[in-house]
Motif scaffolding. Structure first.
Motif, mmCIF file in Angstrom:
data_model
loop_
_atom_site.group_PDB
_atom_site.id
_atom_site.type_symbol
_atom_site.label_atom_id
_atom_site.label_comp_id
_atom_site.label_asym_id
_atom_site.label_seq_id
_atom_site.Cartn_x
_atom_site.Cartn_y
_atom_site.Cartn_z
ATOM 1 N N PRO A 60 0.825 -1.217 0.000
ATOM 2 C CA PRO A 60 0.000 0.000 0.000
ATOM 3 C C PRO A 60 0.852 1.256 0.000
ATOM 4 O O PRO A 60 1.908 1.289 0.616
ATOM 5 N N ASP A 61 0.378 2.259 -0.723
ATOM 6 C CA ASP A 61 0.974 3.594 -0.647
ATOM 7 C C ASP A 61 -0.146 4.612 -0.864
ATOM 8 O O ASP A 61 -1.323 4.247 -0.795
ATOM 9 N N HIS A 75 -6.198 2.682 -1.923
ATOM 10 C CA HIS A 75 -7.224 3.134 -0.984
ATOM 11 C C HIS A 75 -7.975 1.944 -0.412
ATOM 12 O O HIS A 75 -8.742 1.291 -1.120
ATOM 13 N N GLU A 76 -7.750 1.712 0.848
ATOM 14 C CA GLU A 76 -8.308 0.567 1.560
ATOM 15 C C GLU A 76 -9.845 0.526 1.437
ATOM 16 O O GLU A 76 -10.423 -0.542 1.290
ATOM 17 N N GLN A 112 4.517 -6.044 2.753
ATOM 18 C CA GLN A 112 5.628 -5.101 2.708
ATOM 19 C C GLN A 112 6.742 -5.611 1.799
ATOM 20 O O GLN A 112 7.401 -4.842 1.122
ATOM 21 N N GLU A 113 6.936 -6.929 1.798
ATOM 22 C CA GLU A 113 8.010 -7.536 1.009
ATOM 23 C C GLU A 113 7.446 -8.025 -0.318
ATOM 24 O O GLU A 113 6.331 -8.546 -0.377
ATOM 25 N N LYS A 114 8.225 -7.911 -1.386
ATOM 26 C CA LYS A 114 7.784 -8.441 -2.663
ATOM 27 C C LYS A 114 7.876 -9.955 -2.656
ATOM 28 O O LYS A 114 8.951 -10.487 -2.352
ATOM 29 N N THR A 125 1.708 4.542 -8.727
ATOM 30 C CA THR A 125 2.932 4.169 -8.011
ATOM 31 C C THR A 125 2.778 2.868 -7.227
ATOM 32 O O THR A 125 3.721 2.398 -6.611
ATOM 33 N N THR A 126 1.587 2.311 -7.240
ATOM 34 C CA THR A 126 1.332 1.153 -6.388
ATOM 35 C C THR A 126 1.690 -0.156 -7.100
ATOM 36 O O THR A 126 1.381 -0.320 -8.284
#
Length: 876
Positions: A760-761, A765-766, A785-787, A798-799
């Motif tokens: 998420p960035d 949008h949650e 968080q990790e790919k 950008t997500t």
RNA sequence: GGGAGUAUAGCUCAGCUGGUUCAGAGCAUCUGCCUUACAAGCAGAGGGUCCGGGGUUCGAAUCCCUGUGCUCCCACCA
């Protein structure tokens, strides 16, 4: 009731038209509301509907219906035009087929036939308009020869005559040898045509020398009364001042005159002068007092001046005289030559310039306010490019020849006195009174007066149309004219910009002191898809009624409006009707879906439904606002396309899919209701374009009383609009598209639920997650968080998103290839952005907002590039 | 002969005051799908020297000049 899967317009269209008529929804009377008025360009009373009418009337109906739904008192006045030349020609032809010659009939007898013809064929075209759905106020149907209309015309004639604007005189006019009448300049169409240039020998009197004259019309030598050369032409300096030449074959001796009018460089520099049959020659004739010899009868055959050619047609004479001249050794040579020939707009025969007594209207003063109104945009032409053409014409306007040597029309109210002279009056009784005064002979009787046999040009009645349909000439202060005039919009073709539009503007200012309409929408010409004009002879013009039978009126209306911007020709193709019909079917089926849902009264709207609803509400508002701008600018086909996309792509393609319950499952009440509200609003927006289908579905949506109609519902107005809501949904759509793509590329069936992982960035949008889950066919969405290594990936803005799959499914090679391509593109994009940003002058001179945008682009691109690089490293 | 308009995807056209709505829409095309509203349908994709050449500008599909093509209007050169 079960609805059919296919919409069949034929079953409902006439039903709703009858319903509208029965309830008089089209009828308008003055009231306290704001009026919205259109007068129809009256089609020829005996005409049949063609594709050009379809286009015009569809546009008018869209405007009228929309205005009506905006709460205005909409009034669309229909009617027909008596079209004097065209109709008289048809009647003459019909009588001829029956063995009756017009010349055998009295005026009264002929008019009886003409009226009978009008009663039989008149109004067919208006009935055809009903099939199209035209919401004309039929109770106001007017014909340009109705008694009140004719009275207006006569009144106006007398008025203009008394103002000194109408005069009578012998002038060179455009003579139509087929219709046997004079025409106005506008009724003559000049066309380039292949002809010959004949070089004729005129023997100089008292000499054996010749002067050679070039002419395109050798038959007119019979009317030659002079020969003219330029006084500065060295070739003719040797001629004595009183030189005379002999007209070939005719043997008549005519003078040689000298005038600089003659072009030294054209032909031989010598011009034959035939004052009776050429406008320029006529002017020369006046200047030098030449004899005028008219060699033609009215029908284009030669009269007694034609010598041995008497009785022959002008074109037959041309062929014959060529031979005779040649035989006499008087024809030097013949060259091929292209020149412009005038043809009658109505009968298509070549025009003969002819001297005759006609009535004229002085135009220069009338034109002034009419020119100003358009130049100042008091009257707006759409598209504006026609302003130039209009100005050019108005600045060079010539007097209008208003008399026609016909019987079908308003007879000129001029009455000739037995002792010479004439009077002009509205009625014979007044004429008699004036005649007695004028002649001083109180014993004069009506039977002593002879009314001018000519009628007035048809346009002399139609130029009053926006005034006379409301009886504003006869009763200038009546309630109707006060309320409806000036009218709002006029929709017509640019081909009658001068014939009709300009003259209506002149009449408006002259007789009402006010413009006749505020906007003139000029349509294009309907052509076939090969850009050929539609015509009977080419057989490329479909019968509009056949099209309506086949595709429904709504479908044909859409076809006319799709890709027909103002002033642009419309390239008509049946495929457009199909598109229109298909759209109707789409709406029909969307309605089937919405109306099939069962409602669970207890259910509470899901978050995903709420998201969908608030998004579509915003989108609808935004579209409504854009539509207002479209209509304001008369971008009607653009408006239609906007609604088309809103309904098809956004509403059916996205919104309905978003809220659609699983098969057999019910929907919650609030979502169902708001969806019906959306649907209702969409129908209202669509109604002006597709009146029949929208009425049908609107009636089905809810129980309606007899007398209720979508026609009189209000057009929705824009309310909420939140750009952020719209932007976020666009991101969600992109994610869904990526997922669909991914399924397709890897052959993953839609039924198979996927897991989506996201880092998420700020562009994720949650709150939209539940909707994303539904639209993407996802079993879950995990924030990570990790790919992950064993997953496919894609990026939106950008997500970064991942879809974990079983190891065997992922083709690492393919994935690497795609990533590399994406990387290359992003790097190229970044380079172009950096080039701008590193240009100091750009950073200094460009507005801050533009620079900021470039910087945002840079940030996004850099983030994406980093993500792709990391991913590449991870996979290799 | 004079004047005007126009040139953007295979087609028809948007693109407003030069700059993230700048290269778009619909149709057509291609590829998969008869998935329970719709095959008159759904999902996805490809496709452009913004007519050629110059100029102005930090920046041009957009403004200017020029060439070419097309369209229209007006005009009495025999």
């Amino acid at each position: 009731m079960e609805m059919a899967a296919k919409y069949t317009p034929q079953e409902i269209e006439s039903k709703w038209y009858d319903y509208w008529i029965r309830h008089r929804f089209f009828h308008s009377t003055p009231d306290e509301r704001e009026p919205y008025t259109i007068v129809i360009p009256p089609p020829n009373v005996t005409g049949v509907l063609h594709m050009g009418h379809m286009l015009n009337e569809t546009i008018q109906d869209v405007l009228v219906r929309r205005a009506r739904m905006q709460g205005k008192n909409a009034c669309w006045v229909p009617g027909t035009d008596h079209a004097s030349i065209a109709t008289e020609a048809k009647v003459v032809a019909k009588l001829k087929a029956e063995g009756i010659d017009k010349s055998q009939l009295t005026r009264e007898e002929f008019l009886q036939h003409a009226w009978a013809w009008k009663e039989k064929h008149g109004g067919i075209i208006l009935n055809q308009l009903r099939k199209l759905g035209a919401s004309c106020d039929w109770e106001r149907t007017t014909f340009t020869m109705d008694p009140e209309m004719s009275r207006s015309v006569i009144k106006v004639f007398v008025d203009l005559y008394n103002k000194g604007l109408i005069y009578r005189g012998v002038r060179m006019v455009n003579w139509d040898p087929a219709a046997l009448t004079a025409l106005s300049d506008e009724e003559v169409i000049h066309t380039e045509s292949q002809g010959k240039l004949y070089y004729l020998r005129y023997r100089i009197e008292g000499s054996d020398d010749y002067i050679v004259v070039a002419t395109t019309r050798p038959e007119t030598i019979l009317g030659d009364t002079a020969l003219c050369v330029n006084p500065n032409d060295p070739r003719y300096q040797h001629l004595p001042q009183d030189a005379r030449v002999i007209v070939p074959l005719v043997g008549r001796s005519i003078p040689v005159i000298r005038d600089t009018y003659v072009d030294i460089d054209f032909g031989t520099g010598a011009l034959k002068v035939t004052p009776a049959h050429d406008v320029n020659d006529y002017m020369l004739g006046e200047k030098y007092h030449l004899e005028v010899i008219d060699i033609f009868n009215d029908n284009g055959t030669l009269n007694a001046h034609g010598l041995q050619y008497e009785g022959m047609d002008r074109f037959a004479v041309r062929e014959q005289i060529e031979k005779d001249l040649d035989a006499a050794g008087l024809l030097e040579k013949v060259e091929a030559y292209t020149n412009s020939v005038g043809y009658s707009e109505r009968t298509h025969v070549p025009i003969e310039p002819k001297l005759s007594m006609q009535w004229f209207l002085k135009m220069d003063e009338l034109a002034k306010p009419a020119l100003k109104a358009v130049m100042d945009d008091e009257i707006r032409l759409v598209p504006a490019k026609f302003k130039n053409t209009y100005r050019h014409w108005m600045e060079n306007i010539k007097d209008w020849c208003i008399s026609r040597q016909l019987w079908w029309g308003q007879q000129i109210p001029a009455y000739y006195l037995p002792q010479g002279g004439y009077v002009v009056a509205e009625t014979p009784e007044e004429a008699l009174k004036l005649a007695r005064e004028k002649s001083g002979d109180a014993s004069l009787q009506l039977s002593d007066l002879r009314q001018d046999p000519d009628v007035l040009d048809t346009w002399f009645s139609s130029w009053l149309w926006p005034i006379s349909v409301f009886d504003g000439i006869n009763h200038p202060d009546n309630e109707e004219i006060q309320y409806y005039y000036p009218t709002n919009d006029l929709v017509t073709g640019p081909d009658i910009l001068f014939f009709w539009v300009a003259r209506m503007i002149m009449a408006g200012y002259e007789f009402r002191g006010e413009k006749p309409f505020s906007n003139v929408y000029l349509t294009g010409i309907v052509r076939d898809k090969l850009r050929r004009k539609m015509s009977k002879s080419l057989g490329n013009s479909p019968d509009p009624l056949d099209l309506i039978d086949q595709y429904g009126a709504d479908g044909v209306r859409l076809a006319m409006l799709l890709s027909s911007t103002a002033g642009n020709d419309i390239l008509f193709d049946d495929a457009l009707c199909e598109q229109g019909r298909n759209f109707g079917n789409k709406i029909w089926n969307a309605f089937r879906l919405v109306s099939s849902w069962k409602v669970d009264e207890k259910a509470v709207p899901t978050q995903s439904n709420n998201t969908a609803v608030s998004w579509f509400a915003c989108l609808l508002s935004k579209t409504l606002r854009e539509l207002e701008a479209d209509f304001e600018a008369y971008r009607i086909s653009e408006a239609l396309m906007r609604v088309y996309r809103l309904f098809w792509d956004e509403f059916s393609g996205w919104y309905l899919e978003m809220i659609k319950p699983a098969y057999g499952q019910p929907i919650d009440r609030p979502t169902q209701e708001v969806t019906l509200t959306f649907f209702d609003e969409l129908l209202r927006i669509l109604h002006p374009f597709m009146p029949f289908l929208t009425e049908e579905l609107w009636q089905q949506m809810a129980p309606r009383q007899d007398g209720e109609t979508i026609m009189l519902q209000e057009i929705p107005t824009p309310l909420v609009e939140d750009q952020q809501v719209l932007d976020r949904m666009e991101l969600l759509k992109q994610v869904v598209t990526h997922l669909r793509n991914l399924r397709k590329e890897h052959n993953i069936p839609n039924k198979e639920a996927l897991t989506l992982q996201v880092i998420p960035d700020e562009n994720y949008h949650e709150t939209l997650a539940p909707l994303l889950k539904k639209m993407g066919g996802l079993s879950q969405i995990e924030s990570i968080q990790e790919k992950p290594s064993d997953a496919l990936s894609f990026r939106v803005k950008t997500t970064e998103y991942f879809v974990p799959l079983a190891a065997g499914v992922i083709n690492v090679e393919e994935e690497l290839k795609k990533l590399k391509a994406e990387l290359e593109y992003q790097e190229g994009f970044l380079a172009s952005v950096m080039k701008k940003l590193s240009n100091e002058r750009f950073v200094q001179n460009a507005p801050a907002k533009v620079v900021e945008n470039e910087q945002a682009k840079r940030r996004d691109a850099e983030a994406k590039i980093t993500a792709i690089r990391e991913r590449l490293q991870q996979l290799s």
